[in-house]
Design a protein around this motif. Structure first.
Motif, PDB file in Angstrom:
ATOM      1  N   GLU A   1       0.896  -0.766  -0.379  1.00  8.10           N
ATOM      2  CA  GLU A   1      -0.127  -0.242  -0.476  1.00  8.10           C
ATOM      3  C   GLU A   1       0.392   1.358  -0.483  1.00  8.10           C
ATOM      4  O   GLU A   1       0.560   2.202  -0.078  1.00  8.10           O
ATOM      5  N   PRO A   2       1.190   1.066   0.873  1.00  7.98           N
ATOM      6  CA  PRO A   2       2.625   2.558   0.429  1.00  7.98           C
ATOM      7  C   PRO A   2       3.059   3.009  -0.282  1.00  7.98           C
ATOM      8  O   PRO A   2       3.985   4.197  -0.786  1.00  7.98           O
ATOM      9  N   TYR A   3       3.384   1.704  -1.491  1.00 12.26           N
ATOM     10  CA  TYR A   3       3.941   2.116  -2.785  1.00 12.26           C
ATOM     11  C   TYR A   3       3.302   2.582  -3.930  1.00 12.26           C
ATOM     12  O   TYR A   3       2.870   3.514  -4.865  1.00 12.26           O
ATOM     13  N   VAL A   4       2.670   1.216  -3.746  1.00 10.35           N
ATOM     14  CA  VAL A   4       1.562   0.674  -4.712  1.00 10.35           C
ATOM     15  C   VAL A   4       0.311   2.159  -5.443  1.00 10.35           C
ATOM     16  O   VAL A   4       0.129   2.697  -5.507  1.00 10.35           O
ATOM     17  N   ALA A   5      -0.625   1.924  -3.572  1.00 10.68           N
ATOM     18  CA  ALA A   5      -1.242   2.741  -3.355  1.00 10.68           C
ATOM     19  C   ALA A   5      -1.334   4.230  -2.903  1.00 10.68           C
ATOM     20  O   ALA A   5      -1.494   5.180  -4.061  1.00 10.68           O
ATOM     21  N   VAL A   6       0.006   4.574  -3.158  1.00  8.96           N
ATOM     22  CA  VAL A   6       0.602   6.864  -2.382  1.00  8.96           C
ATOM     23  C   VAL A   6       1.129   6.835  -4.012  1.00  8.96           C
ATOM     24  O   VAL A   6       1.226   7.835  -4.443  1.00  8.96           O
ATOM     25  N   ALA A   7       1.871   6.102  -5.445  1.00  8.42           N
ATOM     26  CA  ALA A   7       2.340   5.816  -6.239  1.00  8.42           C
ATOM     27  C   ALA A   7       0.793   6.441  -6.709  1.00  8.42           C
ATOM     28  O   ALA A   7       0.266   7.404  -7.896  1.00  8.42           O
ATOM     29  N   ARG A   8      -0.696   6.092  -7.280  1.00  9.99           N
ATOM     30  CA  ARG A   8      -1.479   6.037  -7.917  1.00  9.99           C
ATOM     31  C   ARG A   8      -2.339   7.314  -6.497  1.00  9.99           C
ATOM     32  O   ARG A   8      -3.112   8.198  -7.459  1.00  9.99           O
ATOM     33  N   ALA A   9      -2.306   7.536  -5.476  1.00  9.58           N
ATOM     34  CA  ALA A   9      -3.064   7.915  -4.858  1.00  9.58           C
ATOM     35  C   ALA A   9      -2.441  10.288  -5.146  1.00  9.58           C
ATOM     36  O   ALA A   9      -2.683  10.869  -5.967  1.00  9.58           O
ATOM     37  N   TRP A  10      -1.048   9.838  -5.137  1.00 10.97           N
ATOM     38  CA  TRP A  10      -0.025  11.139  -5.872  1.00 10.97           C
ATOM     39  C   TRP A  10      -0.390  11.412  -7.632  1.00 10.97           C
ATOM     40  O   TRP A  10      -0.314  12.122  -7.387  1.00 10.97           O
ATOM     41  N   LEU A  11      -0.831  10.067  -8.107  1.00 12.43           N
ATOM     42  CA  LEU A  11      -0.668  10.536 -10.246  1.00 12.43           C
ATOM     43  C   LEU A  11      -2.380  10.927 -10.452  1.00 12.43           C
ATOM     44  O   LEU A  11      -1.936  11.527 -10.982  1.00 12.43           O
ATOM     45  N   THR A  12      -2.886  10.309  -9.589  1.00 12.62           N
ATOM     46  CA  THR A  12      -4.023  10.540  -9.569  1.00 12.62           C
ATOM     47  C   THR A  12      -5.589  11.257  -8.655  1.00 12.62           C
ATOM     48  O   THR A  12      -6.304  11.768  -9.538  1.00 12.62           O
ATOM     49  N   PHE A  13      -5.000  11.619  -7.419  1.00 15.41           N
ATOM     50  CA  PHE A  13      -5.999  12.475  -6.533  1.00 15.41           C
ATOM     51  C   PHE A  13      -5.392  13.760  -6.305  1.00 15.41           C
ATOM     52  O   PHE A  13      -5.961  14.978  -6.439  1.00 15.41           O
TER      53      PHE A  13
ATOM     54  N   ILE B   1       7.579   4.080  -6.689  1.00 13.27           N
ATOM     55  CA  ILE B   1       6.784   2.621  -7.607  1.00 13.27           C
ATOM     56  C   ILE B   1       7.928   1.705  -7.834  1.00 13.27           C
ATOM     57  O   ILE B   1       7.793   0.686  -7.850  1.00 13.27           O
ATOM     58  N   GLN B   2       9.450   2.221  -7.552  1.00 12.75           N
ATOM     59  CA  GLN B   2      10.268   0.880  -7.627  1.00 12.75           C
ATOM     60  C   GLN B   2      10.154  -0.505  -6.001  1.00 12.75           C
ATOM     61  O   GLN B   2       9.877  -1.549  -7.138  1.00 12.75           O
ATOM     62  N   LYS B   3       9.959   0.203  -4.739  1.00 10.79           N
ATOM     63  CA  LYS B   3       9.659  -0.809  -4.470  1.00 10.79           C
ATOM     64  C   LYS B   3       8.056  -1.487  -4.639  1.00 10.79           C
ATOM     65  O   LYS B   3       7.305  -2.358  -3.856  1.00 10.79           O
ATOM     66  N   GLY B   4       6.567  -0.817  -5.027  1.00 12.99           N
ATOM     67  CA  GLY B   4       5.691  -1.118  -5.756  1.00 12.99           C
ATOM     68  C   GLY B   4       6.144  -2.478  -6.754  1.00 12.99           C
ATOM     69  O   GLY B   4       5.510  -3.348  -6.604  1.00 12.99           O
TER      70      GLY B   4
END
Lengths: 211, 211
Positions: free
Chosen positions: A107-119, A134-137
């Motif tokens: 979550e700290p990687y996959v979700a946070v990247a999405r949150a920053w890029l999308t919302f 993104i690398q850790k995701g």
């Protein structure tokens, strides 16, 4: 007297909130939602912290004034005694293993990247941190891919809370610039998750009346 | 035939590993340990990943070739059916709430600051990130302090896995430059945790023979 209506405080696009909607729908448990606009900081108000001092969504109000937080703890609460939690002791612990993996290593990687890029937009000065996330995701996705070549679901032979927890952000990972094309086992698992009875999509706006 | 000896793969100073030692000792479950030197990257070898693809300690080997990972899932596995997990459904979910809080909102800040300052050194270019982690660690400590003014333990009236999970890194937070002087409720809770039967300190080197 009927049981009080469960209220889900949520930010609809959040995968953590989607987990709760998906499980409650699959369990045919009625609930109502109240939107908390995270883009406007609404989880950090004193009023919201009185409900959940951790200041995050999802938060559920089980009955007036009784709150429960942390998406995966909420899943546990509602799923106890149902087939969404394995009856075998080791499978149950493995389910929790993957739920803690989800919150710590995914979550700290996959979700946070999405949150920053999308919302929310990339916070100032965090461009390099985004690349690291993104690398850790991808490391987390690699681990998932490896597991899903060994068994159909994360806890074993059957769909469980671990699949709900990991599906929530993985299936929208492309909104965080992740390329899922390289993960055939994950994509095949998406289909198994979507084939479960009473599946609900993250974009589905509501639930209960669909029956 | 006696049950096979449980083996804990651990990095001794890790709070996550200490959680498992503390619970096993309190449950009088015998185990042996094998050190994994995280400062030498020993959790990221192919050999270790065959045991735990998440590549982290603690990992337990329950019987030869059967592994379980994620500290809080390991705690759950061993504590099922014991007083370390509340018998009340809502208290049990609250215990899990605080265990997920620990892994998501506490450990990445309180534990990582300690790890960098005490064991690994600050990674190059991460000085600002360290300050952010310390700031977020204080947010987590503030939440804990608020809860502990309302009840003696995290799940309610009794010591549970949530207390083990949160005690592990909080009681050594000063090694991550956190000032605990401003947290009287946390310090009083430390004493309640230490007063539990068969308490074990993080520095205690071993266990079983102490009976």
């Amino acid at each position: 007297m009927p049981a009080p209506m469960i209220k889900l405080y949520q930010f609809h696009p959040s995968g953590n909130c989607y987990k709760v909607r998906l499980l409650l729908h699959q369990l045919s448990i009625p609930f109502e939602t109240q939107e908390v606009d995270l883009t406007a900081g609404e989880a950090r108000t004193a009023e919201f912290k009185a409900k959940n001092p951790i200041a995050k969504t999802p938060t559920v109000e089980l009955e007036p004034g009784v709150f429960l937080a942390e998406s995966n703890a909420i899943l546990w609460y509602f799923a106890e005694g149902t087939p969404f939690i394995p009856s075998d002791k080791l499978e149950r612990a493995r389910m929790l293993q993957w739920m803690f993996f989800e919150q710590y290593s995914h979550e700290p990687y996959v979700a946070v990247a999405r949150a920053w890029l999308t919302f929310f937009g990339i916070p100032p000065g965090k461009e390099r941190e985004l690349e690291e996330r993104i690398q850790k995701g991808y490391v987390a996705l690699d681990v998932m891919e490896g597991e899903l070549t060994k068994r159909p679901f994360f806890a074993g032979e059957h769909y469980s809370l671990a699949d709900i927890a990991l599906y929530a952000y993985t299936h929208v990972a492309e909104e965080g610039r992740f390329d899922l094309g390289r993960y055939p086992a994950i994509r095949a698992w998406f289909e198994r998750v979507r084939a479960q009875p009473r599946h609900l999509r993250i974009t589905d706006s509501t639930i209960l009346k669909s029956g």
